[in-house]
Design a protein around this motif. Structure first.
Motif, PDB file in Angstrom:
ATOM      1  N   LYS A   1     -31.013  66.184  11.293  1.00  0.00           N
ATOM      2  CA  LYS A   1     -31.982  65.699  12.281  1.00  0.00           C
ATOM      3  C   LYS A   1     -31.461  65.943  13.688  1.00  0.00           C
ATOM      4  N   ARG A   2     -32.319  66.528  14.483  1.00  0.00           N
ATOM      5  CA  ARG A   2     -31.992  66.786  15.884  1.00  0.00           C
ATOM      6  C   ARG A   2     -33.078  66.095  16.691  1.00  0.00           C
ATOM      7  N   TYR A   3     -32.736  65.199  17.617  1.00  0.00           N
ATOM      8  CA  TYR A   3     -33.775  64.472  18.356  1.00  0.00           C
ATOM      9  C   TYR A   3     -34.389  65.333  19.445  1.00  0.00           C
ATOM     10  N   ARG A   4     -33.550  66.138  20.080  1.00  0.00           N
ATOM     11  CA  ARG A   4     -34.103  67.010  21.108  1.00  0.00           C
ATOM     12  C   ARG A   4     -33.609  68.416  20.885  1.00  0.00           C
ATOM     13  N   ARG A   5     -34.492  69.364  21.099  1.00  0.00           N
ATOM     14  CA  ARG A   5     -34.117  70.751  20.909  1.00  0.00           C
ATOM     15  C   ARG A   5     -32.919  71.071  21.802  1.00  0.00           C
ATOM     16  N   GLY A   6     -31.948  71.744  21.228  1.00  0.00           N
ATOM     17  CA  GLY A   6     -30.793  72.115  22.038  1.00  0.00           C
ATOM     18  C   GLY A   6     -29.660  71.113  21.968  1.00  0.00           C
ATOM     19  N   ASP A   7     -29.998  69.855  21.606  1.00  0.00           N
ATOM     20  CA  ASP A   7     -28.943  68.852  21.484  1.00  0.00           C
ATOM     21  C   ASP A   7     -28.123  69.094  20.220  1.00  0.00           C
ATOM     22  N   ARG A   8     -26.923  68.508  20.207  1.00  0.00           N
ATOM     23  CA  ARG A   8     -26.139  68.482  18.977  1.00  0.00           C
ATOM     24  C   ARG A   8     -26.926  67.654  17.958  1.00  0.00           C
ATOM     25  N   PRO A   9     -26.984  68.070  16.681  1.00  0.00           N
ATOM     26  CA  PRO A   9     -27.752  67.289  15.723  1.00  0.00           C
ATOM     27  C   PRO A   9     -27.171  65.880  15.565  1.00  0.00           C
TER      28      PRO A   9
ATOM     29  N   THR B   1     -27.249  55.294  11.700  1.00  0.00           N
ATOM     30  CA  THR B   1     -28.580  54.715  11.752  1.00  0.00           C
ATOM     31  C   THR B   1     -29.648  55.778  11.536  1.00  0.00           C
ATOM     32  N   THR B   2     -29.403  56.971  12.082  1.00  0.00           N
ATOM     33  CA  THR B   2     -30.332  58.074  11.853  1.00  0.00           C
ATOM     34  C   THR B   2     -30.494  58.327  10.358  1.00  0.00           C
ATOM     35  N   PHE B   3     -29.381  58.295   9.618  1.00  0.00           N
ATOM     36  CA  PHE B   3     -29.422  58.499   8.180  1.00  0.00           C
ATOM     37  C   PHE B   3     -30.365  57.476   7.534  1.00  0.00           C
ATOM     38  N   LEU B   4     -30.199  56.213   7.887  1.00  0.00           N
ATOM     39  CA  LEU B   4     -31.046  55.173   7.303  1.00  0.00           C
ATOM     40  C   LEU B   4     -32.511  55.407   7.628  1.00  0.00           C
ATOM     41  N   ARG B   5     -32.790  55.739   8.872  1.00  0.00           N
ATOM     42  CA  ARG B   5     -34.185  55.902   9.294  1.00  0.00           C
ATOM     43  C   ARG B   5     -34.832  57.099   8.619  1.00  0.00           C
ATOM     44  N   LEU B   6     -34.035  58.134   8.363  1.00  0.00           N
ATOM     45  CA  LEU B   6     -34.567  59.302   7.657  1.00  0.00           C
ATOM     46  C   LEU B   6     -34.871  58.959   6.207  1.00  0.00           C
ATOM     47  N   VAL B   7     -33.964  58.203   5.570  1.00  0.00           N
ATOM     48  CA  VAL B   7     -34.178  57.833   4.175  1.00  0.00           C
ATOM     49  C   VAL B   7     -35.388  56.899   4.072  1.00  0.00           C
ATOM     50  N   ALA B   8     -35.523  55.998   5.040  1.00  0.00           N
ATOM     51  CA  ALA B   8     -36.630  55.043   5.010  1.00  0.00           C
ATOM     52  C   ALA B   8     -37.965  55.709   5.341  1.00  0.00           C
ATOM     53  N   GLY B   9     -37.907  56.869   5.996  1.00  0.00           N
ATOM     54  CA  GLY B   9     -39.148  57.540   6.365  1.00  0.00           C
ATOM     55  C   GLY B   9     -39.633  57.152   7.744  1.00  0.00           C
ATOM     56  N   LEU B  10     -38.764  56.563   8.556  1.00  0.00           N
ATOM     57  CA  LEU B  10     -39.156  56.186   9.913  1.00  0.00           C
ATOM     58  C   LEU B  10     -38.966  57.335  10.895  1.00  0.00           C
TER      59      LEU B  10
ATOM     60  N   ARG C   1     -38.749  61.879  10.867  1.00  0.00           N
ATOM     61  CA  ARG C   1     -38.909  63.085  10.061  1.00  0.00           C
ATOM     62  C   ARG C   1     -37.661  63.945  10.179  1.00  0.00           C
ATOM     63  N   ALA C   2     -37.174  64.411   9.035  1.00  0.00           N
ATOM     64  CA  ALA C   2     -35.979  65.254   9.037  1.00  0.00           C
ATOM     65  C   ALA C   2     -36.339  66.662   9.496  1.00  0.00           C
ATOM     66  N   ASP C   3     -35.367  67.355  10.091  1.00  0.00           N
ATOM     67  CA  ASP C   3     -35.577  68.760  10.451  1.00  0.00           C
ATOM     68  C   ASP C   3     -35.309  69.655   9.254  1.00  0.00           C
ATOM     69  N   ALA C   4     -34.386  69.248   8.407  1.00  0.00           N
ATOM     70  CA  ALA C   4     -34.068  70.028   7.207  1.00  0.00           C
ATOM     71  C   ALA C   4     -33.454  69.082   6.199  1.00  0.00           C
ATOM     72  N   GLY C   5     -33.479  69.504   4.936  1.00  0.00           N
ATOM     73  CA  GLY C   5     -32.857  68.706   3.892  1.00  0.00           C
ATOM     74  C   GLY C   5     -33.872  67.967   3.046  1.00  0.00           C
ATOM     75  N   GLU C   6     -33.351  67.342   2.004  1.00  0.00           N
ATOM     76  CA  GLU C   6     -34.231  66.652   1.064  1.00  0.00           C
ATOM     77  C   GLU C   6     -33.738  65.238   0.826  1.00  0.00           C
TER      78      GLU C   6
ATOM     79  N   ARG D   1     -44.511  59.398  17.346  1.00  0.00           N
ATOM     80  CA  ARG D   1     -43.159  59.494  17.882  1.00  0.00           C
ATOM     81  C   ARG D   1     -42.899  60.823  18.591  1.00  0.00           C
ATOM     82  N   GLY D   2     -43.897  61.680  18.616  1.00  0.00           N
ATOM     83  CA  GLY D   2     -43.701  62.990  19.224  1.00  0.00           C
ATOM     84  C   GLY D   2     -44.283  63.014  20.616  1.00  0.00           C
ATOM     85  N   ARG D   3     -44.438  64.222  21.119  1.00  0.00           N
ATOM     86  CA  ARG D   3     -44.919  64.351  22.492  1.00  0.00           C
ATOM     87  C   ARG D   3     -46.430  64.484  22.563  1.00  0.00           C
ATOM     88  N   THR D   4     -47.056  64.931  21.467  1.00  0.00           N
ATOM     89  CA  THR D   4     -48.473  65.261  21.530  1.00  0.00           C
ATOM     90  C   THR D   4     -49.308  64.072  21.956  1.00  0.00           C
TER      91      THR D   4
END
Lengths: 285, 530
Positions: A47-55, A81-90, A92-97, B344-347
């Motif tokens: 998960k990357r919150y902003r493009r260009g940032d470190r994941p 915390t990001t891990f928890l929020r991704l698992v909970a569905g709060l 969206r992941a950029d990659a992975g399952e 949660r996005g920009r749109t």
């Protein structure tokens, strides 16, 4: 589904090298892993919150066995915390399952919303509904049950956490510890496939914490619930986890039983983090 | 949904850039444009500057000094905000008229004047500036008072210990710190001035808004109206950009809760105390007390003739329309804010910013932006029905309540959106996430968690929209169905027809409704925080 799991974990190149030795229930020495499918499987979650940032989370692989308690430990900003929020569905992941009880809830094509995942989250600030009584907070996720059944389940849960008699109180009328137990009861009530706890002890003072963490862990074990604790204190991680996952800068650096981590930390970072002092292993960076 | 609310702005923008417009542009530029531009700039800049002086001076005194009446002024200085500019405008015109109370009193008191009938030149742009400033300065007052109160006392104490006393501390510390808040207040004043139609048209001051309606209604030249609307829109966006740049990297509400001590008020004595009293009393007197007292007198005198069945219909129309608009705007705003949270996005947040822009776009621009597409739909449907069924459908959308309510939604959804956004942040935090994790889908979460938590904020937002719609003039005048009147349009038309006294009744009802948020909102929102 479990066949796929084995295939996935059988691919050594896809797994961060340091963790292969102790990775996952499938490879755990207990040997019963094949009989019991993992409750939670996470593959390459990123998960990357902003493009260009470190994941915030960078290709994390791990799984949690049914009924197991895993503690996820790391400094702030390590991605716990990001891990928890991704698992909970709060988020969206950029990659992975993410696979919960054999059901894929998140991959390239799938995004199951949080309400259909069967993952309950205990929030750091408990997030109790201020406009509802204790009883109705605990019963919040039980709408599908009939009235009588729901009342019974709420009673059962309040008994479990030792709060019988508090049904009609509002959250603000409870102490911090009591609020936490309500949050726990509320999260356990719908019998989640996996219980996620975000820094459950960070608001407590040291003396109280040592007692409470054993209580909470015992409670969760009593219900046989699979749980992932996010903590930042290595002592907490060692005290309650069947296994411990160490995160650093969004990457999983070691995964293993408390004994394994203490005996053979993967490198100076983990050793230093757990205060082992000397690098017992042979790994040099 | 947000897109639908942005349609009028897009129509105006596209329409103005449309083909074969050069001739229209040239014509506008050579005739009315310079005058519209000059008047609009004079009004906006003049009212903004005067409101700034009144607002900041009274806010500074109330926030940092103690003098007789301070507690009273604290809240009563906001009262003029409940008086719509057009009502203040024609009330003063009526008062200073040859047959008005001021001249009659003068003649009665001073026998030598009994034959003098002076036509006081009230209906001028200068008077207009003063009147706008008198009823709009509360925006500056409210925001700068909050800023002064929010400034940490330590900043001022530091200035004092460094040798900068009262005035110096004001100019060098307090004012610069409050600048973003002041800029925000002044820009709200300017927006209101640019939006005004009722007051300027009553005084015969030609601005962009009156120009738009003249081209459209009197000359039937919708092309010109669109282009004028586009220029006005650019004007408004420029003011917004200016305000943004003033704000810079600072945050208007940076109060840093911890260790915050309120300012120690300095007690004023002797002539200073009375001067402070006068500075605060004058805007209250001229912006609220005098116009309201005059309206009350007129109301008493004319009540017998005015209050009848048709008057009650007006009241019903106004309240009904305002209620529908308030409910619609709040519902739209709630959905938009919640969609923004889910996304949660920009749109969605970008879409919400576009909706917020709707509030700064003058009613005249929105009216043009609605009448064009609605008229097109009507003509198309009508032609289609004629051709296929042989029946003329006539006007389906234009001139209906639907068009009017849609226009209100475009302009006022922002009024509900901003408090709801803040309310969600403050009151829901992660409670909606908690609900989702417990198995409740989004709509159930909205119903079971967000609505109960936001109840007070929703009521407050609805009241704000309600009040705005009650006093609205340009949209209602231009989009209402034939023979449909509200209190505001009737009051305005009576005034235009030289029946100022008869209009007082409706005007007072509008002001009374306007007092609701001015007096109650602070408390309502304060309690909602608990």
């Amino acid at each position: 589904m479990s066949g796929e799991v084995d295939v996935a974990f059988g691919r050594p190149g896809a797994v961060p090298a340091e963790t292969t030795g102790t990775l996952g229930a499938a490879a755990s020495p207990d040997g019963h892993a094949a009989a019991r499918p993992a409750a939670l499987e996470v593959r390459g979650l990123t998960k990357r919150y902003r493009r260009g940032d470190r994941p915030a989370l960078d290709g994390v692989w791990l799984d949690v066995e049914d009924g197991e308690i895993l503690t996820l430990v790391g400094e702030s900003g390590s991605g716990k915390t990001t891990f928890l929020r991704l698992v909970a569905g709060l988020e969206r992941a950029d990659a992975g399952e993410v696979v919960i009880r054999g059901r894929t809830v998140c991959d390239e094509r799938t995004f199951t919303p949080p309400e259909h995942r069967g993952a309950s989250l205990v929030f750091q600030d408990y997030a109790l509904f201020p406009h509802l009584t204790v009883e109705r907070n605990v019963g919040f996720g039980l709408r599908r049950l009939g009235r009588a059944e729901r009342a019974e389940r709420v009673r059962e849960m309040l008994e479990l956490v030792g709060l019988l008699g508090f049904e009609r109180r509002y959250p603000h009328e409870l102490s911090g510890g009591q609020q936490q137990r309500v949050a726990l009861a509320r999260a356990l009530a719908p019998r989640p496939a996996v219980l996620l706890l975000d820094e459950p002890f960070s608001n407590l003072d040291r003396a109280l914490k040592a007692r409470l963490r054993q209580e909470v862990a015992a409670l969760i074990r009593a219900t046989g619930t699979t749980a992932v604790f996010v903590v930042h204190d290595p002592d907490d991680a060692l005290a309650i986890g069947d296994r411990i996952a160490v995160l650093r800068d969004g990457r999983l650096v070691q995964l293993g039983k408390p004994r394994e981590i203490l005996d053979s930390p993967c490198g100076p970072y983990v050793a230093g983090f757990f205060g082992v002092g000397e690098v017992v292993g042979e790994v040099e960076f | 949904m947000a897109l639908a609310l942005s349609v009028p702005m897009l129509v105006v923008a596209v329409g103005a850039l449309g083909a074969d417009g050069r001739e229209v542009w040239a014509h506008l530029a050579s005739t009315v444009m310079p005058e519209y531009l000059r008047n609009s700039v004079v009004l906006a800049a003049g009212s903004g500057a005067l409101a700034l002086v009144i607002g900041v001076a009274s806010a500074w005194l109330v926030a940092t000094r103690d003098f007789p009446g301070r507690r009273l002024f604290e809240w009563s200085l906001v009262l003029p905000l409940s008086v719509p500019a057009y009502i203040a405008a024609y009330t003063y015109a009526g008062m200073l008229d040859v047959t008005g109370p001021v001249q009659r009193t003068a003649r009665a008191l001073v026998p030598s004047l009994s034959d003098t009938f002076v036509a006081i030149p009230v209906m001028r742009i200068e008077t207009m500036v003063v009147i706008f400033a008198l009823v709009l300065y509360p925006y500056v007052y409210l925001l700068s008072r909050a800023a002064f109160l929010g400034q940490s006392r330590t900043a001022l104490e530091a200035a004092w210990t460094l040798g900068h006393g009262g005035a110096s501390a004001f100019w060098r510390v307090a004012l610069p710190l409050a600048r973003p808040a002041i800029a925000a207040g002044v820009s709200m004043v300017v927006m209101e001035v640019l939006n005004d139609y009722g007051a300027v048209s009553y005084y015969g001051v030609t601005t962009f808004t009156t120009g738009i309606f003249r081209s459209w209604h009197a000359l039937g030249d919708l092309d010109a109206a669109i282009r004028l609307a586009a220029i006005l829109m650019v004007f408004v966006l420029a003011v917004l950009a200016l305000e943004r740049s003033q704000r810079g990297r600072r945050r208007v509400d940076d109060t840093r809760g911890t260790g915050h001590r309120p300012l120690l008020r300095q007690r004023l004595r002797g002539w200073r105390a009375w001067a402070a009293f006068a500075v605060c009393f004058a805007p209250l007197l001229f912006g609220f007390l005098i116009p309201v007292a005059q309206l009350a007198l007129w109301t008493v005198r004319t009540a017998g003739d005015v209050v009848d069945a048709s008057y009650l219909r007006l009241v019903a129309n106004s309240f009904g329309l305002a209620t529908v608009a308030a409910l619609l705007c709040v519902a739209l705003a709630l959905l938009l804010v919640y969609a923004g949270r889910l996304d949660r996005g920009r749109t969605v947040s970008a879409a919400n910013r576009a909706v917020v822009l709707g509030y700064s776009i003058p009613g005249a621009v929105i009216a043009v932006g609605i009448i064009v597409p609605f008229g097109w739909i009507d003509r198309t449907v009508d032609a289609f029905a004629e051709a296929t069924l042989g029946v003329s459908t006539g006007l389906l959308l234009s001139g209906t309540l639907f068009a009017l309510v849609f226009a209100y939604a475009v302009r006022y959804t922002a009024v509900a959106l901003l408090p709801l956004e803040a309310g969600f942040e403050r009151q829901c935090r992660n409670l909606d996430d908690a609900s989702r994790c417990l198995g409740e889908p989004p709509l159930a979460t909205l119903w079971r968690v967000a609505l109960p938590l936001l109840r007070r904020t929703l009521v407050a937002a609805a009241i704000l929209v309600f009040v705005d719609v009650m006093k609205e003039i340009p949209l209602t005048l231009s989009l209402r169905p034939f023979n449909f009147d509200t209190l505001a349009t009737r009051a305005y038309q009576l005034a235009v027809d030289e029946q100022v006294a008869e209009s007082a009744n409706a005007a007072l009802v509008i002001i009374a409704v306007g007092l609701l948020p001015v007096l109650g909102l602070d408390r309502l929102l304060a309690r909602g925080r608990g």
